[in-house]
Design a protein around this motif. Structure first.
Motif, short mmCIF file in Angstrom:
data_model
loop_
_atom_site.label_atom_id
_atom_site.label_comp_id
_atom_site.label_asym_id
_atom_site.label_seq_id
_atom_site.Cartn_x
_atom_site.Cartn_y
_atom_site.Cartn_z
N SER A 37 0.83 -1.22 0.00
CA SER A 37 0.00 0.00 0.00
C SER A 37 0.86 1.26 0.00
O SER A 37 0.35 2.35 -0.24
CB SER A 37 -0.91 0.01 1.23
N THR A 38 2.13 1.12 0.29
CA THR A 38 3.03 2.28 0.30
C THR A 38 3.62 2.54 -1.09
O THR A 38 4.44 3.43 -1.27
CB THR A 38 4.18 2.04 1.30
N TYR A 64 -1.39 4.54 -7.84
CA TYR A 64 -0.12 4.51 -7.11
C TYR A 64 1.02 4.88 -8.06
O TYR A 64 0.94 4.65 -9.28
CB TYR A 64 0.15 3.12 -6.54
N PRO A 76 -10.47 -2.46 -2.92
CA PRO A 76 -9.39 -3.23 -3.56
C PRO A 76 -9.91 -4.09 -4.72
O PRO A 76 -9.19 -4.34 -5.68
CB PRO A 76 -8.83 -4.07 -2.42
N PHE A 102 -0.51 -5.34 0.92
CA PHE A 102 -1.77 -4.93 0.31
C PHE A 102 -1.90 -5.48 -1.11
O PHE A 102 -3.01 -5.83 -1.55
CB PHE A 102 -1.82 -3.40 0.30
N SER A 177 0.83 7.50 -1.85
CA SER A 177 0.23 6.17 -1.86
C SER A 177 -0.85 6.07 -0.78
O SER A 177 -1.89 5.45 -0.97
CB SER A 177 1.30 5.11 -1.59
N ARG A 178 -0.59 6.70 0.34
CA ARG A 178 -1.52 6.62 1.45
C ARG A 178 -2.88 7.20 1.06
O ARG A 178 -3.92 6.70 1.48
CB ARG A 178 -0.94 7.38 2.64
N THR A 181 -4.68 4.54 -0.85
CA THR A 181 -5.09 3.49 0.08
C THR A 181 -6.33 3.92 0.87
O THR A 181 -7.24 3.13 1.08
CB THR A 181 -3.92 3.16 1.02
N THR A 185 -9.55 1.46 1.07
CA THR A 185 -9.76 0.56 2.20
C THR A 185 -9.73 1.31 3.53
O THR A 185 -9.09 0.90 4.49
CB THR A 185 -8.75 -0.62 2.17
N MET A 190 -8.45 -2.57 5.51
CA MET A 190 -7.57 -3.62 4.98
C MET A 190 -8.16 -5.02 5.01
O MET A 190 -7.41 -5.99 5.03
CB MET A 190 -6.21 -3.63 5.71
#
Lengths: 263, 435
Positions: A37-38, A64, A76, A102, A177-178, A181, A185, A190
């Motif tokens: 996820s990063t 991303y 997701p 992730f 990226s956060r 995410t 989610t 998650m």
């Protein structure tokens, strides 16, 4: 974070009207790797190891890195649909699909849809199931660098990969990226209660890899995946953290290659 | 000139360890409600309501409430409950909500109904404002920050529709879906209660407020950035084809009045003691910047030039964005620091007095300072922020009495001489005098 020998190509494909960046290197049967996820930090040592025997395909998942954001995506599973389409667009068959963290959640969702593309599945410290014990560490409540640090077995392991503090471009990647995410989610965080019942139908040979000291996704989730998937085995890497592929690139590459060979 | 009264209603519990320099960690979203004493809460809620009633008696035009969640610095977790009580126990003052946190409402129809009831019970004294909320609010009610701005806009459109469109109708939006919108309550004021927009840092929000001709209320921001933000509103108004005026400008600032200069200083120092808002300069609390600035909550390039924007920029390594927003170089502000910015953010009590972030004194010394603010910013609506932090009921009541006796009459005269019209004198929707 790119390896010394940058033996990969960088291309952009289009999926559902979105530009998707794909790194590709090596020769052999395809191994598609989905990032955490990063975000994907580049051509990591794991890819370098795998590319000796395989064609390694490492996309930035939509939203991303350098791949365009699907504004409409809400979970997701939406990414899984896009990534299945990306595999089709790339003309890949007999794929060994590897999901890191992730990316493993997304990979598991992909496998529930149309496993015919897949020869083998590898889930590395994958969230996606509500843990029976413990909770998935919530990245939204900590600084992004501290969150990545929590993915390593200890501070020294973090420093070995990223240095005392990560480079600015890596931090920017974590920051951006956060946001994606959080779009996919935020709640539940998650996991997807609609995933586990579908895993029963996934007969793809699956290797589940977990760091013994994973402080991000509880090891209980590894056992839950093993129970839910009809054709899976679990490999726990002693002493490793959540980012086991960065800590133990050789070991994880060997596990993946052996699994791909047997499948 | 419209003159309102405000306090954040801090949870003041000297025995909690969260009050004064006890050494207990005062980190936002790091304090357990295991320390909460409901009996003390009962006293404080009633105290703050009593002070509002007294503020009306002293001649304030408006009683302002705000809302925050999971924090001791503001007890207004359900501001609309306080507003409903004020609707019944006050007689003349406007009840100004600045504001309801729209994006955290999953069912804004309920909000439309609540506010319509408050407007009716008060017989048309509600001013309803909307905010996007801080990260704290998104965390507490678990609203997805990347959709904060979209939900703000859609919830607004929906609530206004629920108030103004004859029902039943359907609403199939991006974030809200209803099959039967037909609330059996409608606002007393037609077409709906006045809407004012408070804020500190989002240029998006200022532009949006200007587009809708909603007055914009700057919340305790420093003078120069406040003026720049008003200018931005004026520019946006022009782009939307109208001239904005004092009726479009609101300003909240800290003013405490007391019987002597010594008492005034002693009381005003309490602004930054106790459980005061940790996001405001100089207090004893700590922020967790990564929660305040959750992913996607605010646009990275659309921050207004205020101290808060500096705090956000520095918190996520976004100094370039801060520089772009302020036009000021803030190189290495996290380490050796742009000294001015760092001083602003960490300002001491004396600094805040010097730059008029806090105005305190006897009526004789306070009135000229208020005049300076009015001349510099030209707001049609102002709110005195008092009774905060560690201030006691007695501190608040002394100040309210002196405001009523001396400050408010003087400020009304200033408003006339400076030609500062409020939205109740010049209608911001039409720029015509209100009959």
């Amino acid at each position: 974070m790119a390896a010394a020998t940058e033996s990969f190509t960088d291309q952009a494909i289009e999926v559902a009207g979105l530009k998707v960046r794909v790194m590709q290197g090596g020769r052999g049967s395809p191994v598609v790797v989905l990032h955490h996820s990063t975000g994907g930090p580049g051509w990591i040592p794991l890819f370098e190891r795998l590319s000796a025997q395989h064609t390694v395909v490492a996309p930035d998942m939509p939203g991303y890195g350098q791949s365009e954001r699907p504004e409409w995506a809400r979970e997701p599973r939406d990414l899984a649909i896009l990534m299945n389409a990306a595999i089709d667009r790339l003309g890949l068959t007999g794929v060994t699909l590897v999901g890191l963290g992730f990316g493993g959640f997304v990979a598991a969702e992909m496998a529930t849809m149309n496993p015919s593309r897949l020869k083998a599945l590898v889930l590395v410290g994958a969230p996606g199931l509500q843990p029976e014990e413990g909770e998935i560490a919530d990245q939204m409540m900590v600084d992004y660098e501290d969150y990545v640090k929590a993915g390593f077995r200890d501070e020294a392991a973090y420093t070995a990969v990223f240095g005392e503090t990560a480079a600015q471009d890596i931090k920017t990647l974590w920051d951006f990226s956060r946001e994606m995410t959080a779009r996919l989610t935020w709640k539940p965080y998650m996991f997807n209660r609609r995933l586990a019942p579908l895993l029963k139908e996934v007969r793809t040979p699956t290797l589940i890899v977990w760091g013994e000291k994973d402080a991000v996704v509880p090891p209980a989730c590894g056992r839950q995946y093993k129970r839910a998937l009809p054709n899976a085995r679990l490999e726990v890497v002693a002493g490793a953290g959540h980012l086991v592929e960065l800590e133990e690139a050789d070991r994880v590459a060997k596990l993946i290659a052996a699994h791909a060979a047997q499948a | 000139m419209f003159i309102g009264y405000f306090t954040e209603r801090p949870y003041q519990d000297p025995s909690s360890g969260y009050f004064g320099a006890t050494g207990r960690d005062l980190t936002d979203l790091g304090m357990s409600n295991a320390s909460y004493d409901p009996r003390l809460g009962a006293e404080l809620y009633n105290r703050y309501l009593d002070e509002k009633v007294y503020a009306e008696e002293m001649g304030f035009d408006g009683l302002m409430l705000n809302e925050h969640h999971s924090t001791p610095f503001c007890m207004g977790g359900v501001m609309n409950v306080e507003a409903a009580i004020l609707a019944r126990i006050t007689k003349k003052a406007k009840i100004v909500l600045l504001g309801n946190v729209l994006p955290i409402w999953d069912d804004p129809l309920w909000l439309a109904e609540e506010l319509a009831e408050i407007d009716m019970i008060s017989r048309g004294r509600l001013v309803t404002g909307w905010v996007r909320g801080t990260g704290r609010e998104s965390v507490a009610h678990n609203a997805q920050p990347p959709f904060n701005w979209e939900r703000f806009q859609e919830a607004h459109d929906f609530v206004v529709a629920a108030w103004t469109r004859p029902g039943p109708f359907r609403w199939e939006g991006e974030h809200y879906n209803y099959r039967y919108v037909n609330p059996w309550s409608r606002p007393y004021q037609q077409p709906h209660p006045p809407i004012w927009i408070p804020g500190v840092m989002s240029r998006n929000t200022v532009a949006w407020a200007a587009k809708h001709r909603y007055p914009y209320v700057m919340l305790a921001t420093e003078l120069e950035p406040t003026r720049q933000s008003y200018q931005y509103y004026d520019d946006q108004a022009k782009e939307n084809g109208y001239e904005s005026g004092t009726q479009n400008r609101g300003y909240l600032f800290k003013v405490h009045v007391d019987e002597t200069e010594e008492l005034a200083e002693a009381a005003a120092r309490k602004y930054i003691q106790g459980p005061s808002n940790p996001f405001l300069e100089g207090n004893q609390g700590n922020v967790r910047p990564f929660i305040q600035n959750l992913p996607g909550l605010t646009s990275r390039t659309n921050l207004l030039p205020t101290v808060q924007s500096f705090a956000l920029a520095a918190s996520r390594g976004r100094l370039k964005e801060h520089e772009a927003a302020t036009g000021k170089k803030a190189e290495a502000a996290t380490a050796s620091a742009d000294k001015q910015d760092a001083a602003d953010f960490l300002g001491t009590f004396t600094d805040q007095i010097n730059k008029m972030s806090i105005i305190t004194g006897t009526p004789k010394t306070v009135i000229p300072k208020v005049r300076h603010v009015l001349e510099y910013l030209r707001p049609g609506s102002i709110f005195f922020w008092d009774g905060d932090g560690a201030m006691t009921h007695e501190d608040s009541m002394r100040s309210l009495r002196l405001m009523g006796e001396e400050v408010i009459p003087a400020v009304r005269e200033m408003g006339k001489s400076l030609d500062l019209s409020s939205p109740f004198e010049v209608d911001p929707r039409t720029n015509q005098p209100v009959a």
